[in-house]
Motif scaffolding. Structure first.
Motif, mmCIF file in Angstrom:
data_model
loop_
_atom_site.group_PDB
_atom_site.id
_atom_site.type_symbol
_atom_site.label_atom_id
_atom_site.label_comp_id
_atom_site.label_asym_id
_atom_site.label_seq_id
_atom_site.Cartn_x
_atom_site.Cartn_y
_atom_site.Cartn_z
ATOM 1 N N MET A 134 0.836 -1.208 0.000
ATOM 2 C CA MET A 134 0.000 0.000 0.000
ATOM 3 C C MET A 134 0.869 1.255 0.000
ATOM 4 S SD MET A 134 -3.290 -0.862 0.044
ATOM 5 C CE MET A 134 -4.224 0.449 0.842
ATOM 6 N N VAL A 135 1.891 1.275 0.824
ATOM 7 C CA VAL A 135 2.769 2.439 0.907
ATOM 8 C C VAL A 135 3.585 2.585 -0.370
ATOM 9 C CG1 VAL A 135 4.667 3.498 2.193
ATOM 10 C CG2 VAL A 135 2.832 2.319 3.418
ATOM 11 N N SER A 136 3.991 1.461 -0.956
ATOM 12 C CA SER A 136 4.720 1.509 -2.220
ATOM 13 C C SER A 136 3.875 2.203 -3.289
ATOM 14 C CB SER A 136 5.082 0.095 -2.672
ATOM 15 O OG SER A 136 5.650 0.102 -3.979
ATOM 16 N N HIS A 137 2.623 1.780 -3.429
ATOM 17 C CA HIS A 137 1.733 2.435 -4.388
ATOM 18 C C HIS A 137 1.399 3.855 -3.940
ATOM 19 C CE1 HIS A 137 0.806 -0.740 -7.294
ATOM 20 N NE2 HIS A 137 0.941 -1.579 -6.289
ATOM 21 N N GLY A 138 1.519 4.115 -2.644
ATOM 22 C CA GLY A 138 1.262 5.451 -2.127
ATOM 23 C C GLY A 138 2.236 6.492 -2.617
ATOM 24 N N ASN A 139 3.311 6.078 -3.291
ATOM 25 C CA ASN A 139 4.219 7.028 -3.918
ATOM 26 C C ASN A 139 3.635 7.633 -5.184
ATOM 27 O OD1 ASN A 139 7.013 7.102 -2.589
ATOM 28 N ND2 ASN A 139 6.626 4.909 -2.676
ATOM 29 N N ALA A 140 2.692 6.924 -5.816
ATOM 30 C CA ALA A 140 2.323 7.350 -7.165
ATOM 31 C C ALA A 140 0.922 6.988 -7.615
ATOM 32 C CB ALA A 140 3.320 6.749 -8.173
ATOM 33 N N HIS A 141 0.223 6.075 -6.933
ATOM 34 C CA HIS A 141 -1.028 5.526 -7.461
ATOM 35 C C HIS A 141 -2.173 5.682 -6.462
ATOM 36 C CE1 HIS A 141 2.007 2.638 -9.551
ATOM 37 N NE2 HIS A 141 1.857 3.742 -10.262
ATOM 38 N N PRO A 142 -2.861 6.822 -6.451
ATOM 39 C CA PRO A 142 -3.990 6.991 -5.529
ATOM 40 C C PRO A 142 -5.057 5.921 -5.696
ATOM 41 C CG PRO A 142 -3.404 9.089 -6.536
ATOM 42 C CD PRO A 142 -2.611 8.043 -7.245
ATOM 43 N N ASN A 143 -5.250 5.420 -6.917
ATOM 44 C CA ASN A 143 -6.273 4.388 -7.127
ATOM 45 C C ASN A 143 -5.931 3.093 -6.409
ATOM 46 O OD1 ASN A 143 -4.088 4.183 -9.018
ATOM 47 N ND2 ASN A 143 -5.275 2.761 -10.244
#
Length: 563
Positions: A134-143
């Motif tokens: 979740m945090v990894s995607h939290g760098n770039a992917h709000p979806n």
């Protein structure tokens, strides 16, 4: 829930404290893209334009917003925020609220429908909202961090299987599903596959109960599908069959290496950026990375809770999703085993063919959170006594030992390059007369700063090409990142790669004029940058005119060439 929000704010504090120039460093080009999505959506809402499309990129064609991750479910309701404070604030709200909201939603469902102990539910919710992926995607992917509706979708499915108010819960399920489609379709698909595996494991453990479940479940799902279809039928048609739509996009084999499960993510306390990069696409796609202590802990919990039908079904689904995420072939620390992965039989199915299979490991996240909540409740449900106090303390120590190493650290924020004054102060208006601005080189996935300049210019002009997903050609419905390049665009990209100015002949000059007419170009703009001389001399020769240095940029007025 306030604790989750505070923690999410701390993670994004670098962005919240610097809206003027702060940029999430590991997002690569994606922050520019998402801000553009939010800004264009707000413009479309205010102007009563179609929010499903925009020609501000990829001119003279368009960008199919529904076929991209425009996240209209947040962009439209947050339009006032975008207009008042700018798209960067909307971006920060989407990410911060996404992580905190996901944790809060799972906590709410766990605390009211899974375990009565709030502390146990809080641990499970925290993991669901702030897991490494979740945090990894939290760098770039709000979806991929806005999972706050998915717990309630799962809850409604379970209630339908229990026979609770099939019609009413079906209507709610349909409304939630429709809204989730406008937040993120891929997380909805991953959740659906996860629940399907869980549901099969649960039902097959007592086959006699299946017949009792079928009728209310089918009724509710039918009602839900009808409700969702009424709301989303036209947007989905636009996505798959509208202008600039595509049917699928190929990513190649991107399954998780088994080593990705036991290593620590870049943003984790125990993270090792080099070790994480060794077995992931990039820092926004660290989709497993649970760390070896948690992996061992999950095996222990599986054995301990195996007799619990609900926990057993969750464990089966957890391992199945991890296995599915390994792709078409099982790879162990870069070594090909020759053992076929389950994705081999699914990667060509409709919808699934466009998914990055490594992301299916994210289906493990709510299952791990639920197992942690169930196990914690069991330990604390023991009666008070001298033995139980040390046991509870031991359990708390175990939880800290497995979760602390993967706890997230603050996301890296650095200053983005400033917008050239030519765009920031409105000078561009003197050179644009209804045509487009062509940046040198043209915008793309690796050249996304022009999107930021366009936003700082209040979206006052359109640009050819850009950073988005669209079809591979007029008659080719395969998806691709970016536009189909014109010859002049390819020429400028070659300069970016080689640093050398190519020889220019009359054929290339004629082609450049044709391309400028196709783009309806009013002005070409080059900022001071690497290989600046090669770019400038090439454009000078292509247009048979010298560029002018105006307000910090080189420009070529082409309005006489594109009447």
């Amino acid at each position: 829930m306030l604790g989750y929000l505070l923690f999410a704010f701390i993670l994004y504090s670098g962005q919240w404290l610097n809206f003027t120039s702060g940029y999430l460093w590991n997002s690569a080009s994606d922050q520019n893209l998402w801000e553009w999505f939010f800004d264009v959506t707000a413009r479309n809402v205010v102007n009563l334009d179609n929010p499903l499309s925009s020609n501000l990129q990829n001119y003279p064609l368009s960008v199919n917003m529904m076929a991209n991750t425009a996240m209209l479910g947040l962009g439209i309701p947050l339009t006032p925020i975008t207009l008042l404070f700018g798209p960067t604030v909307t971006w920060a709200i989407a990410l911060t609220g996404g992580l905190a909201g996901s944790a809060a939603a799972w906590y709410w469902v766990f605390s009211r429908h899974l375990v009565p102990l709030r502390a146990a539910a809080a641990i499970g919710g925290a993991f669901c909202g702030f897991a490494p992926s979740m945090v990894s995607h939290g760098n770039a992917h709000p979806n991929f961090v806005a999972w706050f509706l998915l717990p309630f979708i799962v809850l409604k499915l379970i209630q339908l299987a229990q026979g609770l108010r099939p019609v009413r819960n079906g209507v709610v399920l349909g409304l939630l599903t429709a809204y989730q489609i406008f937040l993120g379709e891929e997380p909805l698909l991953i959740t659906g596959v996860t629940f399907l595996i869980f549901g099969l494991a649960y039902a097959l453990s007592k086959p006699r109960e299946i017949l009792v479940m079928i009728r209310p479940f089918a009724t509710g799902c039918g009602v839900g599908a009808a409700v969702a279809l009424v709301i989303t039928a036209f947007p989905l048609w636009w996505q798959f069959f509208g202008p600039e739509s595509y049917q699928a996009i190929e990513h190649g084999p991107v399954g998780n290496d088994t080593a990705a499960f036991t290593r620590f993510a870049t943003q984790s306390i125990a993270g090792d950026a080099k070790a994480a990069a060794d077995v992931s696409m990039n820092r926004t796609e660290e989709n497993a990375f649970f760390g070896w202590p948690l992996i061992v802990f999950m095996v222990v919990l599986t054995i301990w809770l195996w007799r619990d039908r609900f926990a057993r079904s969750m464990a089966i689904a957890m391992y199945a999703m991890a296995w599915l995420s390994m792709g078409v072939q099982i790879i162990v620390a870069h070594e090909e085993t020759g053992i076929a992965g389950p994705w081999k039989w699914f990667n060509e199915l409709p919808l699934l063919e466009s998914v990055l299979e490594s992301r299916f490991a994210m289906g493990c996240v709510p299952l791990i959170g639920a197992l942690l909540a169930v196990a914690t409740h069991r330990v604390f449900a023991l009666g008070p006594g001298t033995r139980e106090v040390p046991l509870r303390l031991l359990w708390i120590g175990a939880i800290l030992a497995v979760l602390l190493p993967i706890a997230p650290t603050k996301l890296i924020v650095k200053d983005r390059p400033p917008t050239p004054q030519f765009f920031a102060d409105g000078t561009w208006k003197s050179y644009v007369s209804g045509g487009t601005v062509v940046t040198v080189p043209l915008p793309s996935g690796g050249e996304s700063e022009p999107l930021h300049w366009q936003m700082d210019a209040k979206l006052g002009f359109a640009m050819p090409e850009g950073y988005f997903v669209g079809p591979n050609g007029p008659d080719d419905k395969r998806g691709r990142y970016g536009a189909i390049q014109r010859p002049t665009s390819i020429l400028l990209d070659q300069i970016k790669q080689t640093g050398s100015a190519p020889p220019i002949d009359d054929t290339m000059r004629a082609q450049a004029v044709d391309d400028l007419k196709y783009w309806n170009a009013d002005v070409l703009v080059l900022i001071p940058r690497q290989n600046e001389f090669a770019f400038r001399s090439t454009v000078d020769l292509l247009l048979n005119r010298q560029g002018q240095f105006v307000n910090g940029v080189w420009i070529w007025d082409t309005r006489d060439l594109t009447p």
